[in-house]
Every structure is written in structure tokens, then in C-alpha cells.
Design an enzyme around this catalytic site. Structure first.
Site, mmCIF file in Angstrom:
data_model
loop_
_atom_site.group_PDB
_atom_site.id
_atom_site.type_symbol
_atom_site.label_atom_id
_atom_site.label_comp_id
_atom_site.label_asym_id
_atom_site.label_seq_id
_atom_site.Cartn_x
_atom_site.Cartn_y
_atom_site.Cartn_z
ATOM 1 N N LYS A 1 -8.720 -1.476 5.550
ATOM 2 C CA LYS A 1 -8.877 -2.055 4.204
ATOM 3 C C LYS A 1 -7.857 -3.167 3.989
ATOM 4 O O LYS A 1 -8.147 -4.189 3.371
ATOM 5 C CB LYS A 1 -8.724 -0.951 3.148
ATOM 6 C CG LYS A 1 -9.925 0.009 3.159
ATOM 7 C CD LYS A 1 -9.730 1.206 2.270
ATOM 8 C CE LYS A 1 -8.755 2.193 2.852
ATOM 9 N NZ LYS A 1 -8.830 3.558 2.355
ATOM 10 N N ARG B 270 -14.665 12.841 6.922
ATOM 11 C CA ARG B 270 -13.374 13.490 7.245
ATOM 12 C C ARG B 270 -13.014 14.519 6.180
ATOM 13 O O ARG B 270 -12.480 15.595 6.465
ATOM 14 C CB ARG B 270 -12.266 12.433 7.346
ATOM 15 C CG ARG B 270 -12.357 11.584 8.596
ATOM 16 C CD ARG B 270 -11.463 10.365 8.502
ATOM 17 N NE ARG B 270 -10.076 10.708 8.275
ATOM 18 C CZ ARG B 270 -9.183 9.916 7.662
ATOM 19 N NH1 ARG B 270 -9.548 8.742 7.204
ATOM 20 N NH2 ARG B 270 -7.952 10.308 7.511
ATOM 21 N N ASP C 105 -15.036 2.683 6.542
ATOM 22 C CA ASP C 105 -14.012 3.628 6.103
ATOM 23 C C ASP C 105 -14.566 4.544 5.013
ATOM 24 O O ASP C 105 -14.289 5.747 5.015
ATOM 25 C CB ASP C 105 -12.768 2.883 5.590
ATOM 26 C CG ASP C 105 -11.754 3.877 5.039
ATOM 27 O OD1 ASP C 105 -11.315 4.745 5.809
ATOM 28 O OD2 ASP C 105 -11.448 3.823 3.832
ATOM 29 N N SER D 38 -7.862 3.972 8.761
ATOM 30 C CA SER D 38 -8.495 3.947 7.438
ATOM 31 C C SER D 38 -7.737 2.991 6.508
ATOM 32 O O SER D 38 -8.318 2.099 5.890
ATOM 33 C CB SER D 38 -8.493 5.382 6.880
ATOM 34 O OG SER D 38 -8.727 5.394 5.503
ATOM 35 N N HIS E 206 0.848 -1.204 0.000
ATOM 36 C CA HIS E 206 0.000 0.000 0.000
ATOM 37 C C HIS E 206 0.868 1.233 0.000
ATOM 38 O O HIS E 206 1.810 1.346 0.789
ATOM 39 C CB HIS E 206 -0.909 0.022 1.239
ATOM 40 C CG HIS E 206 -1.828 1.204 1.236
ATOM 41 N ND1 HIS E 206 -3.053 1.187 0.593
ATOM 42 C CD2 HIS E 206 -1.672 2.445 1.745
ATOM 43 C CE1 HIS E 206 -3.612 2.375 0.727
ATOM 44 N NE2 HIS E 206 -2.799 3.164 1.422
#
Ligand code: URA
Length: 442
Positions: free
Chosen positions: A187, A168, A161, A183, A82
Site C-alpha cells: 500500500k 488471512r 492486499d 501487506s 505508517h
């Protein structure tokens, strides 16, 4: 239990119990807790933070708000990656086939670009015919056959999320380490991989503008991953200046293929090899040194490129465009941005260059905006290069001249020329594991 009391506790810098966090997330997802109360809690968290146990509970509650994907139908170690988001960051297209070519399994769900940062799914969709939506069985079959599959995020992955991020975004609570970490990691945990490599960006084009903040975020995410039984490592990489030369969807696919063919940009190749080596290390393919050798060999012997082509074909894409780039659709208009003075390139502000790409049509202002896969820019001069007045700094590509006009202004402001040669930042600043932070200049 009342949401009012939970907000009150966090407002006064108290610690929330597991039950309170689960109550807030569950109630928000099923519509019992209204946006205005959740917004108040988010702001209280922004000001007062959360401790490690609170963050882990929040992340787990968010992960379990939707599907927890079971990847056991895929043989071998599954390794996820990620990036916290960047400009010209096309490393997934490079590292996933390298890792697959070396025997790792990459079953990866990626996102779309938003704001000045790009997204892997948009880049992949510039390959004619490529399907980013597969059934679960097709996804598993592609990974078992090709070693990797890159698809879009399934609709029901961490729905908490999705709802929280939207809130947000409009309540100025994005830039909070507990909220970003939960967040991202919710995932990742829901996506079901055995190991996770995090690429935490720092610099003008990143969420984390300073190295210390990036390390803090990395430490928080590594602790969440390891606490959930997933081997997790983070690299802190530079995003003060874009990675590689090309920004824009088809342009980035082309540049990634050049790396896989062994003739890519130095910065992009170096960062990609280090990310791939760390993923292979997590998958138990040897020491970090062994894994660096494996990754380099997969480029040199062409197996990484062929692995990517095999996946593209398996997902309905036309892999001939990866061998003959002229087959990609082309933007109708282009323009050079020229240097106005002699000197050194002293600044290439990643965020402003990302915004230039958005103006050209390569990115999205809002989730609903459509993108033009042919649009984008190719930088010809990078930080520290010498220039002469009149040299081309970049070529811009777009659908029409009006877009080029605005983008040219934005690009010109993103780049500074100076008589003094600047100090160029390292590509990788640090490697963060559960028990160690190694800082270096790579
Ligand atoms: N990326 C995410 O997925 N979430 C954040 O909060 C920030 C970046």
C-alpha cells in the site's frame, strides 16, 4: 504453471521464483485461483517464511495489482508515515501538520480502525463536515495549498492486499512477518510517496508482542522500501500501554489538538515530535537534531495547529470545533471507573483498553460495524501513577448504560494496582535504517 506446484514448493520450504509469485497473486486477484488454494499457500508461508527476494517480489506484485498513484503534481518531497496500529495512537493528526508547517508535503491515505486498534479516517470523520473522500485533483490541490491532506484509502489501492488480508483474517495467517510486511509496504509503494517513516509498535496492544519481532518486521519493511527506491526509516515504539489519555474518535482529535497547542500529554508529545523529526529528516530538512528543533518550533509558534485547521477547512470541515471543543457532539452517558485499592498502577493493558473502547462504540468488531464518534474513554491514571481507593481511573463515554456496564468490567480487568511501583517501559525502543539498528530507551 500450476498453483498446486507453488503450494507444494513452499510447503517443503522451497524458494518461489518471481514468476511463480506473480502467477499466484495475479491469478488470485482476477479470480482464477480460488481462496482454498491461496489459503494453503498463506499457511505454507506462515510456517516456512520467505527470503528477502521473495518478499520484495510479493510486495511489488501486490502493489501493482491496482493503481500506482503518481504524486508528481505535488511540488516537493512527499513523506508518508505508517503505524502498524495501536490504541490511542493519534500521532498522524499531530505529525502531519507539524511536517507540513516545516515545509514537508504529506499526501496521506489512511485506514479505518479494526478490532482493538483505531484508524485515522474514523478520527477525522468526527470533525463535522470533514471530507475523507476527495477527487484526485482535490487531493493534490489541498496538499499544494496546505502542505498536507489526510484522506481515506482509494478503492483500487493494492486490491490484492484487500483480498489477501480478508483471507488471512479467517485462516489464522495474519501474524507472519513476510505477510504483514508485504501487506503494509504494497500500500505504501502504491501510494506514491518519496519517503516513508514506519512506526512499528511493540507490546500487548501491537501485532508484534516482542521487541525482537518488531525489529525483524521493521528491518523487512525498511529493506522493501529502500529496494523500491523510497527512503525508509522505522521507529519501534511502545504499545504495551495506550498513547496519551484519550481513546475514541472525537476524544482523540481533541487530545491531538492539545498537543498542537503545546499543552498535550507528555508521552504523546514526545513520540509525535520524534516521528515528525524523522519525517523531516527523510525530507532533507536537516540533521535529526535540526529537525527536532523545527518540529518543536512548529508547535510553539502555532503554525502546526493553524496548518491543521487550514486543511480541515479546505476539506469541508468545521475548524471552529478545534478551537472550542464544546462544539463537538457529546456522548449522552458517562461513568467513572474507580480504584478498588491504594497503590501504584502496575498494568494498563493496551489491547484490553482498546477492547473497552470498542464495547463503548468507538471501534469496530467487523469491517461492517458502524462507530459512534462521541464514544470512548479518558484515562486519568497511567502506568506507574499512585492511586487511592475510590480515585477515578477513567471516565467512560457511551450511548447507553448497558454499554457502560460491559465496558466497565473490561476496563477494570485491563488495569492492575500493586503495592510495588512498576518499571515503566520506554516510549521508543529503536530506530531502524537500511544499514543500522540503534537501540535506546527514549
Ligand atoms: N496492517 C496491514 O496493513 N497489514 C497487516 O498485515 C497488518 C497490519
Amino acid at each position: 504453471m500450476r498453483m498446486y506446484d507453488i503450494i507444494e514448493t513452499k510447503k517443503r520450504n522451497g524458494v518461489l521464483s518471481d514468476a511463480e509469485i506473480k502467477f499466484a497473486i495475479g491469478g488470485f486477484v482476477d479470480g482464477q485461483i480460488p481462496d482454498y488454494q491461496m489459503a494453503a499457500l498463506l499457511m505454507a508461508i506462515w510456517f516456512n517464511g520467505m527470503d528477502a527476494r521473495e518478499i520484495t517480489t510479493l510486495t511489488t506484485a501486490m502493489a501493482h495489482s491496482g493503481d500506482m498513484i503518481d504524486l508528481s503534481a505535488i511540488d516537493g518531497k512527499k513523506i508518508d508515515k505508517h503505524s502498524t496500529g495501536g490504541v490511542g495512537d493519534k500521532t498522524t493528526l499531530i505529525v502531519a501538520p507539524i511536517v507540513a508547517a516545516c515545509g514537508g508535503k504529506v499526501a496521506k491515505m489512511s485506514g479505518r480502525g479494526l478490532g482493538h486498534t483505531g484508524g485515522t479516517v474514523d478520527k477525522l470523520e468526527s470533525i463535522p463536515g470533514y471530507r475523507t473522500v476527495l477527487t484526485r485533483q482535490e487531493f493534490f490541490d489541498t496538499v499544494n495549498k496546505c502542505g498536507l491532506s489526510l484522506i481515506g484509502q482509494s478503492g483500487n489501492l493494492a486490491p490484492a492486499d484487500k483480498k489477501l488480508y480478508a483471507l488471512r483474517d479467517v485462516t489464522a495467517t495474519v501474524d507472519s512477518i513476510p505477510l504483514i510486511a508485504s501487506s503494509i509496504m504494497s500500500k505504501k509503494l502504491a501510494a506514491g510517496n518519496d519517503c516513508i517513516l514506519l512506526d512499528v509498535k511493540t507490546g500487548s496492544g501491537a501485532f508484534m508482542k516482542t521487541l525482537d519481532a518488531a525489529i525483524e518486521l521493521a528491518k523487512t519493511m525498511v529493506a522493501i522500501g529502500e529496494g523500491a527506491g523510497r527512503r525508509t526509516v522505522a521507529l519501534i515504539t511502545d504499545m504495551d500501554t495506550p498513547l496519551g489519555f484519550n481513546i475514541g474518535n472525537a476524544l482523540e482529535v481533541v487530545e491531538s489538538m492539545e498537543v498542537l497547542k503545546g499543552r498535550g500529554a507528555d508521552d504523546l508529545t514526545a513520540v509525535s515530535l520524534e516521528l515528525a523529526a524523522n519525517m523531516l529528516y527523510l525530507a532533507d530538512k536537516g540533521s535529526l537534531e535540526d529537525c527536532r528543533r523545527l518540529a518543536k518550533r512548529a508547535i510553539a509558534d502555532g503554525t502546526a495547529f493553524e496548518t491543521f485547521c487550514a486543511m480541515v477547512k479546505a476539506q469541508g470541515g468545521d475548524d471552529s470545533v478545534l478551537r472550542d471543543y464544546d462544539k463537538f457532539p457529546k456522548a449522552p452517558r458517562k461513568r467513572e471507573v474507580r480504584a478498588v485499592a491504594d497503590g501504584f498502577i502496575a498494568k494498563t493493558n493496551a489491547e484490553a483498553i482498546g477492547k473497552t473502547a470498542v464495547i463503548l462504540g468507538a471501534g469496530r468488531e467487523t469491517k461492517e460495524s458502524s462507530i459512534d464518534c462521541t464514544a470512548g474513554l479518558v484515562m486519568h491514571k497511567k502506568l506507574g501513577d499512585t492511586v487511592k481507593a475510590g480515585d477515578s481511573l477513567a471516565t467512560l463515554y457511551a450511548a447507553n448504560d448497558a454499554l457502560l456496564d460491559s465496558a466497565q468490567i473490561c476496563y477494570s480487568a485491563a488495569v492492575a494496582i500493586s503495592a510495588v511501583k512498576p518499571v515503566t517501559p520506554p516510549l521508543i525502543y529503536a530506530r531502524v535504517t537500511l544499514n543500522q539498528i540503534d537501540r535506546f530507551r527514549f
